[in-house]
Design an enzyme around this catalytic site. Sequence first.
Site, PDB file in Angstrom:
ATOM      1  N   LYS A 282      -8.739  10.657  -5.472  1.00 54.76           N
ATOM      2  CA  LYS A 282      -9.086  10.858  -4.068  1.00 54.76           C
ATOM      3  C   LYS A 282      -8.939  12.335  -3.721  1.00 54.76           C
ATOM      4  CE  LYS A 282      -8.040   6.361  -2.016  1.00 54.76           C
ATOM      5  NZ  LYS A 282      -7.213   5.632  -1.032  1.00 54.76           N
ATOM      6  N   GLU A 369      -6.874 -10.675   3.849  1.00 52.36           N
ATOM      7  CA  GLU A 369      -6.607 -11.125   5.213  1.00 52.36           C
ATOM      8  C   GLU A 369      -6.294 -12.615   5.273  1.00 52.36           C
ATOM      9  OE1 GLU A 369      -9.340  -7.552   5.350  1.00 52.36           O
ATOM     10  OE2 GLU A 369      -9.333  -9.462   4.269  1.00 52.36           O
ATOM     11  N   ARG A 397     -12.016 -12.422   9.190  1.00 54.07           N
ATOM     12  CA  ARG A 397     -12.084 -12.877   7.803  1.00 54.07           C
ATOM     13  C   ARG A 397     -11.083 -13.990   7.522  1.00 54.07           C
ATOM     14  NH1 ARG A 397     -12.768  -8.042   3.686  1.00 54.07           N
ATOM     15  NH2 ARG A 397     -14.697  -9.126   3.174  1.00 54.07           N
TER      16      ARG A 397
END
Length: 640
Positions: A282, A369, A397
């Site tokens: 990253k 989730e 979700r």
Amino acid sequence: MSFPLLQTIDSPADLRRLPRAQLKQLADELRAYVLESVSKTGGHLGSNLGTVELTVALHYVFNTPEDRLVWDVGHQTYPHKVLTGRRDRMPGLRQLGGISGFPRRDESEYDTFGTGHSSTSISAAHGMAMAAKIKGEDRKAVAIIGDGAMTAGMAFEALNNAGVAHGGLMGDVLVILNDNDMSISPPVGALNKYLARLMSGSFYAAAREGAKSVLKNTPLYEFARRFEEHTKGMVVPGTIFEEFGFNYVGPIDGHDLDSLIPTLENLRDRGGPQFLHVVTKKGAGYKLAEADPVKYHAASGKFDPAVGFVKSATPAKPTFTQIFGEWLCDMAEQDPRLVGITPAMREGSGMVEFHKRFPTRYHDVGIAEQHSVTFAAGLACEGLKPVVAIYSTFLQRAYDQLVHDVALQNLDVLFALDRAGLVGADGATHAGNYDIAFTRCIPLMSVLTPADENECRQALYTGYQHVGPVTVRYPRGAGVGTAIEKDMQAWPWGKGEIRRESGKAQGRAGAPRIAILAFGTVLYPALQAAEQLDATVANMRFVKPLDVDLVRQLAESHDAFVTVEEGCIMGGAGSAVMEALQAMGLNLPVLQLGLPDQFVEHGDPAKLMAQCGLDAAGIAQSILQRFGARPELLRPAANE
């Protein structure tokens, strides 16, 4: 800064005409261009800097858009947008009328699948690959998924399905695992490059298939298959993907074009399900982002790349997320039963300090989730008091788990719904427009809508004290700057309050007496509009249980109602008020103001609220249009 090579690339076809030796220069220019663009507009930074070489390699090797690229989550697609004809539109990134920060099918033919939530790419790419087989088309489908998104069950459901034949057909799908959670370790070197090329190449494939045909139907077949898989497993972590039916290759350095391109070419020429594991960093190429990838995950606004992110000299008002984080720590100090849960949003949900202070009571379950909700239900069954910190859009979700695993059993779980309502630059995929409608229809579920920062703290405390499932919704960003009361006081359950009384009882010919029923932070523009119209304003606080006594009281003393909420109108808080009036046998005109029946675009939050008619001027204008109050009776606005 000039970008001489990048300026010649208006489509991937231009990229594919470049000599391979020029691709490193192109990647360097592309990285610099992305950094410069994001520094002027804000947006996701670290993840996009990490996918530069991978993006170049994919468009160089595959015949896009004929070959389909499906990006998971989509917050790493800025390099993809630049290379696919949107370079000159990057100054409008995530701004009203500009291009989205995520892939959108209606924006470009190269955006083959719209994304914003995670872990959908493998399912979509598998569908595209099978469609090609069914239609007799020769094209490939590639899913690019991050290591975080691989924590979600949907990704593994897709792997399980894509790795087997259906009616004799097997899709040509390549899954690329973009692993940016680990540094490039020694095994990702010359030996691994060699192994990756070997295992993705035609010689290895032919030898493998030849051995299969010779050994098939002999006692040695199963032994050879297992020996191959476990031999691979000694040098690469891919055995689990082989078990799903994929040919695993990697890990390889995702910033090394000399390794990426030949490996992708080999995998492109092979049929069936393929899996490539690449390791990226990253923020690659930008030292500040490499050193602090969490901080540089996204830029909220403009910054100087040479300096990086700097704190404003003026202290910012606390955000609702910060208010939640402080309340969570304070509540945990009082109640040892409290357990905090987040589905991979520790920083976004304001739980960093809670994690530091209460590590054994903090649970990040990954991008899962559904699991987060049922995990909370299990904790509640054993007498603990779970608080699930989750974005409104992400709770969608886990709706089945919310209904069956929590509400149906009347379990004691508090849901702190961050990012309720519009979210500005992140747009429709992240907006929390529907939680009022989809939670209030669930039996035993309570729904609280605090109006400001202090009310948010008190609403969380109120919901926590209640026995049973509760949602407390609050928006992204800061509120009006209300002073925070350290002491926590529970509200009277299911009761709102009148914040402004109309003076029309004294008589104003021709103007109806109007009551505005406000739910949440729209209370403050409603109060401004009421000053102009001399209307009564109620801060309802609760969508469910609705304060029916207050509704009756206002209905008996007013000529019309206006409901205001930062949520969808259909099935929302306004609908709850109309249902209550009908149940009481009261016939009163009701104007429902809220978010329209459409997906609201990305842009500046204040502008979006004005477009939706939810600022003070829009509320006043809607009331005038509906109820015909005379403009000459208006008072000057409070801020004029």
